[in-house]
Design a protein around this motif. Structure first.
Motif, mmCIF file in Angstrom:
data_model
loop_
_atom_site.group_PDB
_atom_site.id
_atom_site.type_symbol
_atom_site.label_atom_id
_atom_site.label_comp_id
_atom_site.label_asym_id
_atom_site.label_seq_id
_atom_site.Cartn_x
_atom_site.Cartn_y
_atom_site.Cartn_z
ATOM 1 N N ALA A 64 -3.249 -21.302 24.744
ATOM 2 C CA ALA A 64 -4.445 -21.126 23.922
ATOM 3 C C ALA A 64 -4.421 -19.807 23.162
ATOM 4 C CB ALA A 64 -5.697 -21.198 24.809
ATOM 5 N N LEU A 65 -3.621 -18.858 23.627
ATOM 6 C CA LEU A 65 -3.495 -17.577 22.924
ATOM 7 C C LEU A 65 -2.916 -17.765 21.525
ATOM 8 C CD1 LEU A 65 -2.138 -15.400 25.875
ATOM 9 C CD2 LEU A 65 -4.418 -15.262 24.848
ATOM 10 N N TYR A 66 -2.204 -18.875 21.307
ATOM 11 C CA TYR A 66 -1.633 -19.151 19.988
ATOM 12 C C TYR A 66 -2.657 -19.774 19.050
ATOM 13 C CZ TYR A 66 2.935 -18.342 22.121
ATOM 14 O OH TYR A 66 4.012 -17.777 22.767
ATOM 15 N N GLY A 67 -3.807 -20.173 19.573
ATOM 16 C CA GLY A 67 -4.836 -20.781 18.746
ATOM 17 C C GLY A 67 -4.675 -22.280 18.614
ATOM 18 N N PRO A 68 -5.373 -22.899 17.640
ATOM 19 C CA PRO A 68 -5.397 -24.356 17.502
ATOM 20 C C PRO A 68 -4.048 -25.007 17.253
ATOM 21 C CG PRO A 68 -7.161 -23.347 16.222
ATOM 22 C CD PRO A 68 -6.287 -22.230 16.681
ATOM 23 N N VAL A 69 -3.037 -24.218 16.854
ATOM 24 C CA VAL A 69 -1.713 -24.816 16.662
ATOM 25 C C VAL A 69 -1.205 -25.423 17.965
ATOM 26 C CG1 VAL A 69 -0.392 -22.716 17.189
ATOM 27 C CG2 VAL A 69 0.565 -24.429 15.619
ATOM 28 N N ALA A 70 -1.726 -24.947 19.098
ATOM 29 C CA ALA A 70 -1.349 -25.514 20.393
ATOM 30 C C ALA A 70 -1.728 -26.984 20.484
ATOM 31 C CB ALA A 70 -2.020 -24.732 21.526
ATOM 32 N N PHE A 71 -2.835 -27.367 19.822
ATOM 33 C CA PHE A 71 -3.253 -28.773 19.827
ATOM 34 C C PHE A 71 -2.189 -29.674 19.195
ATOM 35 C CE2 PHE A 71 -7.926 -27.236 19.604
ATOM 36 C CZ PHE A 71 -8.019 -27.227 20.991
ATOM 37 N N PHE A 106 -14.176 -17.679 25.983
ATOM 38 C CA PHE A 106 -13.974 -16.277 26.372
ATOM 39 C C PHE A 106 -13.926 -15.335 25.177
ATOM 40 C CE2 PHE A 106 -11.920 -19.155 29.391
ATOM 41 C CZ PHE A 106 -12.666 -18.872 30.526
ATOM 42 N N ASN A 107 -14.642 -15.718 24.111
ATOM 43 C CA ASN A 107 -14.743 -14.861 22.917
ATOM 44 C C ASN A 107 -13.386 -14.590 22.270
ATOM 45 O OD1 ASN A 107 -17.598 -14.530 23.243
ATOM 46 N ND2 ASN A 107 -17.181 -13.041 24.875
ATOM 47 N N GLY A 108 -12.588 -15.622 22.179
ATOM 48 C CA GLY A 108 -11.336 -15.505 21.444
ATOM 49 C C GLY A 108 -10.178 -14.992 22.275
ATOM 50 N N LEU A 157 -9.765 -13.805 26.375
ATOM 51 C CA LEU A 157 -8.865 -14.606 27.212
ATOM 52 C C LEU A 157 -7.757 -13.739 27.781
ATOM 53 C CD1 LEU A 157 -7.904 -17.326 28.325
ATOM 54 C CD2 LEU A 157 -6.752 -17.750 26.140
ATOM 55 N N ASN A 158 -7.208 -12.857 26.959
ATOM 56 C CA ASN A 158 -6.141 -11.960 27.417
ATOM 57 C C ASN A 158 -6.605 -11.065 28.545
ATOM 58 O OD1 ASN A 158 -3.416 -11.829 26.676
ATOM 59 N ND2 ASN A 158 -3.947 -11.366 24.549
ATOM 60 N N GLU A 159 -7.847 -10.591 28.464
ATOM 61 C CA GLU A 159 -8.377 -9.708 29.505
ATOM 62 C C GLU A 159 -8.478 -10.434 30.841
ATOM 63 O OE1 GLU A 159 -12.090 -8.248 28.120
ATOM 64 O OE2 GLU A 159 -11.207 -6.911 26.598
ATOM 65 N N ILE A 160 -8.978 -11.665 30.812
ATOM 66 C CA ILE A 160 -9.098 -12.433 32.055
ATOM 67 C C ILE A 160 -7.718 -12.756 32.616
ATOM 68 C CG2 ILE A 160 -9.901 -14.606 33.061
ATOM 69 C CD1 ILE A 160 -12.194 -14.592 31.147
ATOM 70 N N LEU A 161 -6.787 -13.134 31.746
ATOM 71 C CA LEU A 161 -5.430 -13.433 32.203
ATOM 72 C C LEU A 161 -4.782 -12.199 32.822
ATOM 73 C CD1 LEU A 161 -4.101 -15.653 29.262
ATOM 74 C CD2 LEU A 161 -4.533 -16.392 31.605
ATOM 75 N N ALA A 162 -5.041 -11.042 32.240
ATOM 76 C CA ALA A 162 -4.451 -9.805 32.757
ATOM 77 C C ALA A 162 -5.022 -9.446 34.127
ATOM 78 C CB ALA A 162 -4.686 -8.665 31.776
ATOM 79 N N ASN A 163 -6.308 -9.747 34.339
ATOM 80 C CA ASN A 163 -6.963 -9.369 35.598
ATOM 81 C C ASN A 163 -6.777 -10.387 36.716
ATOM 82 O OD1 ASN A 163 -8.017 -6.963 34.520
ATOM 83 N ND2 ASN A 163 -9.781 -8.047 33.649
ATOM 84 N N GLY A 164 -6.743 -11.685 36.369
ATOM 85 C CA GLY A 164 -6.678 -12.691 37.436
ATOM 86 C C GLY A 164 -5.766 -13.852 37.163
ATOM 87 N N VAL A 166 -9.547 -20.728 35.073
ATOM 88 C CA VAL A 166 -9.997 -22.017 35.601
ATOM 89 C C VAL A 166 -11.318 -21.857 36.339
ATOM 90 C CG1 VAL A 166 -9.489 -23.831 37.279
ATOM 91 C CG2 VAL A 166 -7.688 -23.015 35.762
ATOM 92 N N SER A 167 -11.398 -20.862 37.196
ATOM 93 C CA SER A 167 -12.597 -20.643 38.004
ATOM 94 C C SER A 167 -13.810 -20.355 37.123
ATOM 95 C CB SER A 167 -12.360 -19.481 38.970
ATOM 96 O OG SER A 167 -13.513 -19.235 39.747
#
Length: 483
Positions: free
Chosen positions: A74-81, A287-289, A293-300, A306-307
């Motif tokens: 998802a960090l790549y944006g809608p191109v992931a779709f 997660f506000n873009g 998302l990067n902040e949550i991934l970095a922390n957990g 998912v949680s």
């Protein structure tokens, strides 16, 4: 929102159109007895109905891959779709269907045996070692990930060591017991929980108007994030995954009729693609873009995403159920990873698995090695898993291409995605720090040269097999023609 909904609709349409085309191309024979009957042993070979086989197949292939991978993608944006939809319909589902059906035509054979038959005896030994390594990585990753989720869900009430031990104990039982005792009995229930939780999160985003970004020309290529090859390895399960090639033979040994193959193999890959779309959308919108998302991934890590996403969309109780569904996913893939490894090793050495002691002698060393691997950093394991996973997909697609080539069928349906992923995986291993560490430009050139050489070797071997190995050609053609 429209990009997301349109993508899900395309996946469903793909099942009824391209899936039907692939089924017709392969040519099912309803009157042909499947290995579930011809090799029935009460342990690995036994007939089970289509709904049960379908849910087991979905849980087998859908580990944390269609959740963790799309969340990071998802960090790549809608191109992931785009990759999820196109990859799932034209690569992943074709990969799963051909692997499952060719296995059925070869007495439920696993990938190494199929590689030996269609790519040469040397490849049988290479693929056997490579596949067992992949399954050990999968089994280990799918111990660590659910253990972390359970630990967080219980607020640290149980120590990680105890949770890991409990998961391993379950894996041992599921690996050793006949397939209908645990897997066949509980997986349909787990499958229902998985589907309900995914639908709950997806429906929650749609009805609450979550700001799922639309695909535009501007966000087609995110800044400082080269799409090729990283996106195609980050999102594997849900688009294309070689791990599935190790799982489909489990169900090829329990499938009652060849006509069920499209529902079980192609259809469940489409279902996994929908799950991947939901979690990619959640990662992009809740997660506000990318920064949030990067902040949550970095922390957990992805488990934290998912949680939080489950709780946001479904509340405390619903979120807990959704998290349980996500916990079940890797566990129900981890056990079949070890089961597949046991079966592959047993087939390689022609070692009967009727007696439980015979199964134990093979399984125990696998678990000892996996326990040792749990001490390695999860991120590093995931990187090696991603490369090994997609490399296995390349091998499986080339096996499918060889099968279709010998049978004088349209082999491009599998060779094109196989060639694309060959280029992607080769570029990655040449460029990545876990590989050769070359510059991206040099990696592109090197991967292109290697890919052209390997594809040329494929055509040379395919033509020789078709013209010289008449027995093999007649064997495949006899099985692949429609009645």
């Amino acid at each position: 929102m429209y990009t997301f909904i349109f993508g899900v609709v395309l996946l469903i349409v793909g099942y009824f159109t391209y899936g039907k085309f692939i089924e017709k191309l392969f040519g099912v024979k309803e009157e042909r007895k499947t290995p579930a009957y011809t090799s029935q042993d009460g342990v690995d070979y036994l007939p089970m109905n289509t709904p049960k086989n379908s849910l087991i197949q979905l849980l087998n292939i859908a580990g944390v891959g269609p959740i963790f991978g799309p969340i990071m993608g998802a960090l790549y944006g809608p191109v992931a779709f785009i990759w999820i939809v196109v990859g799932c319909i034209f690569a992943g589902a074709v990969h799963d269907y051909l692997t499952g059906m060719i296995s059925i035509r070869n007495r439920g054979a696993h990938l190494p045996e199929l590689a030996g038959k269609f790519l040469g005896k040397f490849m049988k030994h290479v693929v056997n070692a490579f596949t067992v390594l992949l399954l050990l990585l999968v089994g280990t990753v799918f111990v660590t990930a659910p253990a972390e989720l359970l630990h967080d869900l219980m607020n640290g009430w149980a120590a990680m060591g105890y949770i890991v031990g409990a998961i391993f104990l379950y894996y041992i039982l599921a690996t050793l017991l006949p397939i209908d005792k645990i897997i066949g009995r509980f997986y349909p229930i787990f499958g229902a929980l998985l589907v309900i939780s995914a639908i709950g999160v997806g429906a929650g985003m749609v009805f609450t108007g979550a700001p799922i970004p639309e695909l535009t020309l501007e966000n087609m290529h995110p800044d400082n994030a080269p799409i090729f090859p990283l996106l195609f390895l980050t999102i594997s399960c849900g688009a294309l995954s070689g791990f599935h090639a190790t799982q489909t033979p489990i169900i090829s040994r329990t499938t009652q009729n060849e006509k069920h193959g499209r529902k079980i193999f192609y259809g469940m890959m489409i279902a996994e693609g929908i799950i991947a779309m939901i979690w990619a959308a959640a990662g992009m919108s809740l997660f506000n873009g990318p920064t949030g998302l990067n902040e949550i991934l970095a922390n957990g890590g992805p488990a934290a995403v998912v949680s939080e996403a489950s709780t946001i969309m479904l509340g405390a109780i619903g979120g807990t159920l959704a998290i349980l569904g996500v916990i079940i996913l890797p566990i129900t893939s981890g056990d079949t990873a070890f089961r597949s490894a046991r079966m592959i090793i047993a087939d390689y050495f022609n070692y009967s698995q009727t007696k439980i002691l015979n199964r134990l002698w093979i399984a125990l060393p696998l678990f000892v090695i996996s326990i040792a691997l749990t001490q390695i950093d999860f991120t590093l394991l995931w990187r090696y898993f991603s490369w090994a996973n997609q490399s296995t997909a390349v091998i499986a697609l080339f096996i499918g291409s060889m099968y279709l080539y010998i049978a004088r069928k349209n082999y491009w349906v599998s060779l094109i995605p196989g060639a694309f992923m060959l280029m992607a995986t080769t570029t990655y291993i040449l460029n990545a720090s876990i590989g050769f560490g070359l510059s991206l430009r040099t990696s592109y050139i090197g991967a292109a040269i290697i890919s052209v050489i390997l594809i040329a070797i494929f055509f040379y071997a395919a033509k020789n097999t078709r013209t010289k190995d008449i027995a093999l050609e007649e064997d495949v053609s006899k099985w692949s023609k429609t009645a």
